[in-house]
Design a protein around this motif. Sequence first.
Motif: not given
Length: 109
Positions: A38, A40-41, A44, A79
């Motif tokens: 979570y 690390y997202s 992005f 991704e």
Amino acid sequence: LWNDRRKLVSLVKGGKAQPGQGTFGHIVGGYDAGYYGYTYSLVFAVDMYAIVFKKDLLNPALGQLYRDKILLVGGSRDEMDSLEDFLGRSLNSDAFLEEVFGKAATLCK
């Protein structure tokens, strides 16, 4: 501490103090490492915002770019490849670190 924080954050008053941190199943049940996913997202998301959307968040052309480069291809390619195509460069954590720790965080790298 757990009970005090629970009352402050959730506004739920408890009765007898309980060791909530020891019974939170996600943390003690093997999902603890999943929480890093979570976080690390967010690296992005903040990078995408800083590089593409920050200049004009409601620009339809930028929304279309996101749709074409990320949503349209979906899982048909890696991704990271989609993200790099969208950003026009490799991912880095500078924007995330700046968001969390301030400008000094990226100056110390």
